[in-house]
Design an enzyme around this catalytic site. Structure first.
Site, PDB file in Angstrom:
ATOM      1  N   CYS A 121     -20.319  -9.585  16.551  1.00 16.47           N
ATOM      2  CA  CYS A 121     -20.231 -11.041  16.461  1.00 16.47           C
ATOM      3  C   CYS A 121     -21.552 -11.542  15.912  1.00 16.47           C
ATOM      4  CB  CYS A 121     -19.978 -11.647  17.847  1.00 16.47           C
ATOM      5  SG  CYS A 121     -19.489 -13.390  17.766  1.00 16.47           S
ATOM      6  N   CYS A 123     -22.852 -14.680  16.804  1.00 17.54           N
ATOM      7  CA  CYS A 123     -23.395 -15.813  17.573  1.00 17.54           C
ATOM      8  C   CYS A 123     -24.755 -15.553  18.210  1.00 17.54           C
ATOM      9  CB  CYS A 123     -22.396 -16.278  18.633  1.00 17.54           C
ATOM     10  SG  CYS A 123     -22.147 -15.097  19.967  1.00 17.54           S
ATOM     11  N   CYS A 131     -20.173 -18.189  15.884  1.00 15.49           N
ATOM     12  CA  CYS A 131     -19.806 -16.786  15.705  1.00 15.49           C
ATOM     13  C   CYS A 131     -19.631 -16.388  14.249  1.00 15.49           C
ATOM     14  CB  CYS A 131     -18.530 -16.485  16.490  1.00 15.49           C
ATOM     15  SG  CYS A 131     -18.744 -16.821  18.254  1.00 15.49           S
ATOM     16  N   LYS A 196      -8.935 -13.960  22.755  1.00 21.93           N
ATOM     17  CA  LYS A 196     -10.170 -14.452  23.347  1.00 21.93           C
ATOM     18  C   LYS A 196     -10.099 -15.971  23.381  1.00 21.93           C
ATOM     19  CE  LYS A 196     -15.164 -14.603  22.847  1.00 21.93           C
ATOM     20  NZ  LYS A 196     -16.352 -14.040  22.187  1.00 21.93           N
ATOM     21  N   ARG A 206     -23.809 -17.039  27.803  1.00 24.49           N
ATOM     22  CA  ARG A 206     -24.450 -17.803  26.720  1.00 24.49           C
ATOM     23  C   ARG A 206     -25.876 -18.197  27.094  1.00 24.49           C
ATOM     24  NH1 ARG A 206     -19.482 -21.631  24.804  1.00 24.49           N
ATOM     25  NH2 ARG A 206     -18.115 -19.909  24.197  1.00 24.49           N
ATOM     26  N   ARG A 218     -16.570 -23.810  20.320  1.00 21.02           N
ATOM     27  CA  ARG A 218     -15.899 -22.700  19.654  1.00 21.02           C
ATOM     28  C   ARG A 218     -14.378 -22.876  19.569  1.00 21.02           C
ATOM     29  NH1 ARG A 218     -20.450 -19.829  19.580  1.00 21.02           N
ATOM     30  NH2 ARG A 218     -21.356 -18.810  21.417  1.00 21.02           N
ATOM     31  N   GLU A 234      -1.690 -13.047  18.157  1.00 19.87           N
ATOM     32  CA  GLU A 234      -3.029 -12.522  17.852  1.00 19.87           C
ATOM     33  C   GLU A 234      -3.041 -10.997  17.991  1.00 19.87           C
ATOM     34  OE1 GLU A 234      -5.735 -13.596  16.640  1.00 19.87           O
ATOM     35  OE2 GLU A 234      -5.925 -15.741  16.989  1.00 19.87           O
ATOM     36  N   LYS A 249      -9.415 -11.863  27.080  1.00 20.56           N
ATOM     37  CA  LYS A 249     -10.687 -12.322  27.615  1.00 20.56           C
ATOM     38  C   LYS A 249     -10.690 -13.834  27.756  1.00 20.56           C
ATOM     39  CE  LYS A 249     -15.505 -12.617  26.326  1.00 20.56           C
ATOM     40  NZ  LYS A 249     -16.477 -12.441  25.279  1.00 20.56           N
ATOM     41  N   SER A 275     -18.730 -13.141  32.422  1.00 20.93           N
ATOM     42  CA  SER A 275     -19.907 -13.527  33.207  1.00 20.93           C
ATOM     43  C   SER A 275     -19.622 -14.583  34.268  1.00 20.93           C
ATOM     44  CB  SER A 275     -21.008 -13.999  32.258  1.00 20.93           C
ATOM     45  OG  SER A 275     -20.565 -15.097  31.480  1.00 20.93           O
ATOM     46  N   TYR A 314     -19.317  -6.553  34.675  1.00 20.01           N
ATOM     47  CA  TYR A 314     -20.720  -6.460  35.100  1.00 20.01           C
ATOM     48  C   TYR A 314     -20.833  -5.757  36.445  1.00 20.01           C
ATOM     49  CZ  TYR A 314     -21.147  -9.718  31.290  1.00 20.01           C
ATOM     50  OH  TYR A 314     -21.078 -10.284  30.037  1.00 20.01           O
TER      51      TYR A 314
HETATM   52  C1  PBG Z   1     -19.534 -13.374  21.657  1.00 21.01           C
HETATM   53  C2  PBG Z   1     -19.293 -12.989  23.058  1.00 21.01           C
HETATM   54  C3  PBG Z   1     -19.321 -13.822  24.163  1.00 21.01           C
HETATM   55  C4  PBG Z   1     -19.051 -13.021  25.261  1.00 21.01           C
HETATM   56  C5  PBG Z   1     -18.889 -11.734  24.811  1.00 21.01           C
HETATM   57  N1  PBG Z   1     -19.025 -11.741  23.419  1.00 21.01           N
HETATM   58  C6  PBG Z   1     -19.672 -15.250  24.290  1.00 21.01           C
HETATM   59  C7  PBG Z   1     -18.903 -16.291  23.626  1.00 21.01           C
HETATM   60  O1  PBG Z   1     -17.868 -16.078  23.021  1.00 21.01           O
HETATM   61  O2  PBG Z   1     -19.388 -17.415  23.712  1.00 21.01           O
HETATM   62  C8  PBG Z   1     -18.960 -13.525  26.672  1.00 21.01           C
HETATM   63  C9  PBG Z   1     -19.052 -12.509  27.707  1.00 21.01           C
HETATM   64  C10 PBG Z   1     -19.208 -13.051  29.070  1.00 21.01           C
HETATM   65  O3  PBG Z   1     -19.141 -14.262  29.331  1.00 21.01           O
HETATM   66  O4  PBG Z   1     -19.434 -12.210  29.937  1.00 21.01           O
HETATM   67  N2  PBG Z   1     -20.421 -12.525  21.024  1.00 21.01           N
END
Ligand code: PBG
Length: 323
Positions: A121, A123, A131, A196, A206, A218, A234, A249, A275, A314
């Site tokens: 990605c 971002c 992204c 996603k 983030r 986004r 998708e 996700k 997260s 995690y």
């Molecule tokens: C984008 C990406 C994100 C996460 C994984 N890959 C952030 C987003 O889309 O803003 C989030 C993972 C998480 O929240 O644990 N590279």
């Protein structure tokens, strides 16, 4: 089927051994992927605020951690780069001397048996935090594809075993597949972040990655949370483009999506326990409101029960000790 009093479901719940005999879903460390954050410098092992128990590490420390994880029985890690210097074209993402590329070269030697997955990605590397590349105030889909493909090739050249595009541009799986194949890397699998969603649960990540968009959000590329049929489209498109694994996700607020994807497709399904899902439980546990281990195992079991084969979490490191 006979009813009460002939049938008594409590009979099989009486003891731990009976319960485990009829347990339908089990957690196996082999199915888990541990996310890791790598940053520049040396000797850096900095706890991430808002992502309790997770740190950003320089390459040397990252290697120590990877070795430790492998020793605990963890089979796979997902790498994210954290950078301070960012630009409009996300140079840090595809530069052969980029932070993830350097980490991969070092890890390859130190933990040869670990499956090294990288997040593809832009971002974390764009100055605006989107992204993809921005043209006329919009994230430019087709223009971005080449940069994603370049990033994937460069990760694989540096030692990645699997690439996982998370950007949500249309056509990125095909672009990455074609670029890898052109380099003779037809054996490298793609885990596509297919469904996603534009979720509030990425907040702590983030914060950690410094990847909050500088303008807008986004929603023009990540999925609208109310949709599930669209998630199936998708997945179908990503499979048609060459994805080997499809991902949903976040995980917990989208268990119905995981179940729908599982029912529809006979390919490995991954789910990302993001997260915010992790952070909520951590915060509640820190306040003494629930037992973290029990809550975490319940969450992870729910994700498996919904149909995920692979879980990115995690908690993977702690799970290694718990199981
Ligand atoms: C984008 C990406 C994100 C996460 C994984 N890959 C952030 C987003 O889309 O803003 C989030 C993972 C998480 O929240 O644990 N590279």
């Amino acid at each position: 089927m006979s009813a009460f009093p002939v049938t008594r479901l409590r009979r099989l719940r009486r003891t731990p051994a009976l319960r485990s005999l009829v347990r339908e879903t089990r957690l196996d460390l082999d199915d888990f992927v541990m996310p890791l954050f790598v940053c520049p410098g040396e000797g850096v092992d900095r706890p991430l605020e808002g992502l309790a128990g997770i740190a950003q590490r320089s390459v040397d420390r990252l290697c120590d951690e990877a070795e430790l994880l492998a020793g605990l029985g963890v089979k796979a890690v997902l790498l994210f780069g954290i950078l301070e210097s960012k630009d409009e074209v996300a140079t840090g993402a595809w530069d052969d001397d980029g932070i993830v590329q350097r980490a991969l070269r070092a890890l390859r030697g130190r933990a040869p048996e670990l499956v090294l997955v990288t997040d593809i990605c832009l971002c974390e590397y764009t100055s605006h935090g989107h992204c993809g590349l921005v043209r006329d105030g919009e994230v430019a889909n087709d223009l971005t594809l080449e940069f994603l493909a370049r990033t994937a090739v460069s990760h694989v050249e540096a030692g990645a075993d699997v690439v996982a595009p998370s950007d949500m541009m249309d056509g990125r799986v095909a672009a990455i597949r074609a670029a890898l194949d052109a380099e003779g890397r037809e054996q490298v699998p793609i885990i596509a972040y297919s469904a996603k969603y534009a979720s509030a649960f990425y907040g702590p990540f983030r914060e950690a990655a410094g990847s909050t968009p500088a303008f807008g959000d986004r929603r023009s590329y990540q999925m609208d949370p109310p949709n599930v049929r669209e998630a199936l489209r998708e997945c179908e498109l990503d499979l048609a483009e060459g994805a080997d694994v499809i991902m949903v996700k976040p995980a917990l607020p989208y268990l119905d999506v995981i179940a729908a994807v599982r029912a529809r497709f006979d390919v490995p399904v991954a789910a990302y326990n993001v997260s915010g899902e992790y952070g909520m439980v951590k915060a509640a546990a820190a306040s003494g409101w629930l037992d973290e281990r029990q809550a975490a195992i319940e969450c992870l079991t729910a994700i498996k029960r919904a149909g995920a084969d692979i879980v990115i979490s995690y908690w993977t490191k702690e799970l290694a000790a718990w199981l």
